[in-house]
Design a protein around this motif. Sequence first.
Motif, PDB file in Angstrom:
ATOM      1  N   SER A 155     -93.668 -81.649 -10.148  1.00 24.40           N
ATOM      2  CA  SER A 155     -92.936 -80.750  -9.001  1.00 24.40           C
ATOM      3  C   SER A 155     -91.502 -81.200  -8.731  1.00 24.40           C
ATOM      4  N   ASP A 156     -91.155 -79.796  -7.790  1.00 25.13           N
ATOM      5  CA  ASP A 156     -89.670 -79.329  -7.424  1.00 25.13           C
ATOM      6  C   ASP A 156     -89.791 -80.686  -6.162  1.00 25.13           C
ATOM      7  N   ALA A 157     -88.492 -80.714  -6.174  1.00 27.45           N
ATOM      8  CA  ALA A 157     -88.020 -81.622  -4.512  1.00 27.45           C
ATOM      9  C   ALA A 157     -88.198 -80.608  -4.137  1.00 27.45           C
ATOM     10  N   PHE A 158     -88.179 -81.223  -2.365  1.00 30.67           N
ATOM     11  CA  PHE A 158     -87.377 -80.200  -1.325  1.00 30.67           C
ATOM     12  C   PHE A 158     -86.937 -81.192  -0.605  1.00 30.67           C
ATOM     13  N   ASN A 159     -86.651 -81.147   0.909  1.00 33.67           N
ATOM     14  CA  ASN A 159     -85.834 -81.597   1.774  1.00 33.67           C
ATOM     15  C   ASN A 159     -86.432 -81.046   2.803  1.00 33.67           C
ATOM     16  N   THR A 160     -87.473 -82.181   3.864  1.00 30.92           N
ATOM     17  CA  THR A 160     -88.385 -82.369   4.918  1.00 30.92           C
ATOM     18  C   THR A 160     -87.042 -81.265   5.978  1.00 30.92           C
ATOM     19  N   PRO A 161     -87.825 -81.520   7.606  1.00 29.99           N
ATOM     20  CA  PRO A 161     -87.092 -80.984   8.313  1.00 29.99           C
ATOM     21  C   PRO A 161     -86.206 -81.940   8.847  1.00 29.99           C
ATOM     22  N   GLU A 162     -86.516 -83.358   8.467  1.00 31.17           N
ATOM     23  CA  GLU A 162     -85.546 -84.212   9.292  1.00 31.17           C
ATOM     24  C   GLU A 162     -84.748 -85.042   8.148  1.00 31.17           C
ATOM     25  N   PRO A 218     -75.985 -74.427 -13.135  1.00 29.74           N
ATOM     26  CA  PRO A 218     -74.639 -75.236 -13.528  1.00 29.74           C
ATOM     27  C   PRO A 218     -75.621 -76.302 -11.799  1.00 29.74           C
ATOM     28  N   GLY A 219     -75.247 -77.177 -11.723  1.00 27.42           N
ATOM     29  CA  GLY A 219     -75.539 -77.931 -10.867  1.00 27.42           C
ATOM     30  C   GLY A 219     -76.353 -78.893 -11.321  1.00 27.42           C
ATOM     31  N   ASP A 220     -77.223 -79.364 -10.074  1.00 31.19           N
ATOM     32  CA  ASP A 220     -77.954 -80.471  -9.884  1.00 31.19           C
ATOM     33  C   ASP A 220     -79.489 -79.622  -9.745  1.00 31.19           C
ATOM     34  N   HIS A 221     -80.075 -80.323 -10.060  1.00 28.71           N
ATOM     35  CA  HIS A 221     -81.709 -79.980 -10.066  1.00 28.71           C
ATOM     36  C   HIS A 221     -83.212 -81.418 -10.173  1.00 28.71           C
ATOM     37  N   THR A 222     -83.579 -81.120  -9.007  1.00 27.93           N
ATOM     38  CA  THR A 222     -84.233 -82.556  -8.495  1.00 27.93           C
ATOM     39  C   THR A 222     -85.613 -81.812  -8.637  1.00 27.93           C
ATOM     40  N   GLY A 223     -86.707 -83.280  -9.336  1.00 27.67           N
ATOM     41  CA  GLY A 223     -87.730 -82.826  -8.750  1.00 27.67           C
ATOM     42  C   GLY A 223     -88.660 -84.367  -8.972  1.00 27.67           C
ATOM     43  N   GLY A 224     -89.303 -84.351  -9.484  1.00 28.93           N
ATOM     44  CA  GLY A 224     -90.786 -85.419  -9.824  1.00 28.93           C
ATOM     45  C   GLY A 224     -91.457 -85.303 -10.895  1.00 28.93           C
ATOM     46  N   VAL A 225     -92.107 -86.890 -11.539  1.00 20.53           N
ATOM     47  CA  VAL A 225     -93.058 -86.997 -12.249  1.00 20.53           C
ATOM     48  C   VAL A 225     -94.438 -87.402 -11.499  1.00 20.53           C
ATOM     49  N   THR A 230     -75.106 -75.210   1.092  1.00 23.84           N
ATOM     50  CA  THR A 230     -74.904 -73.735  -0.102  1.00 23.84           C
ATOM     51  C   THR A 230     -74.266 -73.688  -1.094  1.00 23.84           C
ATOM     52  N   GLY A 231     -74.174 -75.072  -1.657  1.00 22.97           N
ATOM     53  CA  GLY A 231     -73.629 -74.813  -2.830  1.00 22.97           C
ATOM     54  C   GLY A 231     -74.020 -75.854  -4.231  1.00 22.97           C
ATOM     55  N   ASN A 232     -74.262 -76.559  -5.515  1.00 19.57           N
ATOM     56  CA  ASN A 232     -75.036 -76.162  -6.061  1.00 19.57           C
ATOM     57  C   ASN A 232     -75.125 -77.941  -6.697  1.00 19.57           C
ATOM     58  N   VAL A 233     -74.361 -78.803  -5.539  1.00 24.09           N
ATOM     59  CA  VAL A 233     -74.795 -80.678  -6.453  1.00 24.09           C
ATOM     60  C   VAL A 233     -75.504 -81.107  -4.929  1.00 24.09           C
ATOM     61  N   ARG A 234     -76.190 -81.732  -4.584  1.00 26.34           N
ATOM     62  CA  ARG A 234     -76.413 -82.574  -4.139  1.00 26.34           C
ATOM     63  C   ARG A 234     -75.291 -83.088  -3.345  1.00 26.34           C
ATOM     64  N   LYS A 242     -75.992 -90.195   9.430  1.00 31.69           N
ATOM     65  CA  LYS A 242     -75.126 -89.680   8.347  1.00 31.69           C
ATOM     66  C   LYS A 242     -76.205 -88.452   7.973  1.00 31.69           C
ATOM     67  N   VAL A 243     -75.505 -87.538   7.916  1.00 32.49           N
ATOM     68  CA  VAL A 243     -76.527 -86.433   7.800  1.00 32.49           C
ATOM     69  C   VAL A 243     -77.014 -86.517   6.258  1.00 32.49           C
ATOM     70  N   PRO A 244     -78.109 -86.078   5.871  1.00 32.94           N
ATOM     71  CA  PRO A 244     -79.238 -87.004   4.686  1.00 32.94           C
ATOM     72  C   PRO A 244     -78.779 -85.597   3.493  1.00 32.94           C
ATOM     73  N   GLU A 245     -78.693 -86.687   2.434  1.00 33.58           N
ATOM     74  CA  GLU A 245     -78.523 -86.049   1.138  1.00 33.58           C
ATOM     75  C   GLU A 245     -79.549 -84.331   0.986  1.00 33.58           C
ATOM     76  N   LEU A 246     -78.938 -83.762   0.792  1.00 31.94           N
ATOM     77  CA  LEU A 246     -79.231 -82.447   0.946  1.00 31.94           C
ATOM     78  C   LEU A 246     -79.183 -81.714  -0.368  1.00 31.94           C
ATOM     79  N   LEU A 247     -80.554 -81.209  -0.843  1.00 41.03           N
ATOM     80  CA  LEU A 247     -80.222 -80.770  -2.209  1.00 41.03           C
ATOM     81  C   LEU A 247     -80.147 -79.400  -2.129  1.00 41.03           C
ATOM     82  N   PRO A 248     -79.590 -78.878  -3.105  1.00 41.17           N
ATOM     83  CA  PRO A 248     -79.226 -77.508  -2.845  1.00 41.17           C
ATOM     84  C   PRO A 248     -79.809 -76.658  -2.593  1.00 41.17           C
ATOM     85  N   GLY A 249     -79.782 -75.673  -1.518  1.00 39.67           N
ATOM     86  CA  GLY A 249     -80.382 -74.351  -0.455  1.00 39.67           C
ATOM     87  C   GLY A 249     -81.011 -75.953   0.017  1.00 39.67           C
TER      88      GLY A 249
END
Length: 330
Positions: free
Chosen positions: A84-91, A139-146, A214-218, A242-249
């Motif tokens: 699956s693709d990963a995403f950030n929750t509202p928190e 280019p940049g970071d793409h994040t998901g999970g098995v 708004t960039g392409n790296v976490r 701290k602002v938690p690690e945000l994935l692109p977008g």
Amino acid sequence: MSRVLVSVLAAVLAMGVLSPAAMAQPSPPDKKPPVSFGVRPANAAGPDSRTQFTYTATPGGVFHDFISVENISDQPLRLRVDASDAFNTPEGGFDLRARGVQNTDIGLWIKSGKDEIEVQPKSKVTVPFDIQVPANAGPGDHTGGVVASLTTQQTSADGSKVAVDQRVGSRVYMRVTGELKPQLTVERFDGTYRHSWNPFGSGSAEVGYTVRNTGNVRLAADQRLRVETPVSDGTEITGLPKVPELLPGNEFTLRRSVDGVGPWFFLTGRVHLDPIAPKGLQTPTLRPVNASTDFEAMPWSQLIILLTLVIAVLLYLRLRRPSTVEAPDA
């Protein structure tokens, strides 16, 4: 009657290792013995020392890897293995798209060697998977999970059937080579002032904003926030996370208030971000981010008192004005 219970994604997403927190351990509504299973990165011989899957790739690249699925319960389990693709929750937390939600990124690139596996009690199964990076991958970071998942039918307290989808996964981080653009942006920055009707007291200010990647790296970030008046540097709001690690977008929203702020007709909220790149990865120079917003802070109680005093003075002067009486004609 049956209903669906939202799937459970275990805390393995935080580390990707087998531990009590990394297991899918539901509490079934019908009190059946709990089912526990977990996953971790592996090689062909079994689990290895990695805590997550991390790759650097060029467009068109291909990777072959393994994930170990362990059944620590006392019954055999038939599990699905997919991605699956990963995403950030509202928190700002890390999560994976639920089963049935269409993947649009790395979740499409990962193909499990076995869609379903049967794992005997107290045993492990090593599952191969491939990652095919598209030739046009950005280019940049793409994040998901098995993910390994188990769907069971259980009975709730009211007698209805509940479909419980237990899911546990290991993170996959991939950086595709090319032009990297690390960028955080502050959006929807606003402020409000809550005045006090005590003319000798002060009010409170609340500010809120959204940090978007708004960039392409976490990226994560340290942040500083203050509320300024026209005559001073104001007050710094302490205790900010701290602002938690945000994935692109993805984005993270924060709202904070500070007491003891005087009504100076208008106030200014200022935020400063110092971006933080992932450890172990080369990232271009990170530039601080600054943003501000102005908002009203009217001294209504003081203005009402001032207006009252002006009216009182005018009435006093009018009442003290000597009256003029014209003498009658002779």
